[in-house]
Design a protein around this motif. Structure first.
Motif: not given
Length: 134
Positions: A21, A25, A41-42, A45, A84, A87-88, A105-106, A109
């Motif tokens: 991951i 990412c 994309d969401k 994730h 998450g 990573t963002e 995105d978070w 996640d």
């Protein structure tokens, strides 16, 4: 650092998924077939973190005869949600404009981890009791 390697050795699949991951990412990704799917994309994730939480739960229940609810909740829900967020932040500040960190995105996640945890943790508890014969 030694504790990190002990955990990685005890939970190899979870460690591999976590590393994968992070790589996914942080590498620059151009146009993909899912780029044209609404919220693709969401969904990606959410699926990645759903799989991560499920693997953590599965490995934990395989390695331990009894379920320690606090530990499994932290490992399968809290830690992936924190990862998450990290990573963002890494996408926003460490990829030199090739990736962007997004709050949505978070959230995706977090939703993926939550779905997997809310289904997987009680299921693992039932399986644990079944394996003990109670």
């Amino acid at each position: 650092m030694r504790k990190f390697f002990q955990i990685a050795k005890l939970y190899p699949f979870s460690s591999f998924i976590t590393a994968a991951i992070w790589v996914i990412c942080l590498i620059p990704i151009g146009e993909t077939p899912i780029s044209h799917i609404s919220l693709g994309d969401k969904w990606t994730h959410a699926l990645m973190f759903m799989i991560l939480s499920a693997v953590i739960i599965a490995e934990y229940s395989y390695r331990h005869k009894t379920m320690e609810w606090k530990k499994i909740a932290i490992a399968a829900l809290v830690l992936p949600i924190a990862m998450g967020a990290m990573t963002e932040l890494a996408q926003a500040y460490l990829t030199f404009g090739h990736r962007s960190g997004e709050m949505l995105d978070w959230i995706a996640d977090s939703i993926g981890s939550a779905i997997s945890s809310f289904i997987g943790i009680p299921l693992a508890g039932c399986l644990s009791r079944w394996r003990k014969g109670t």
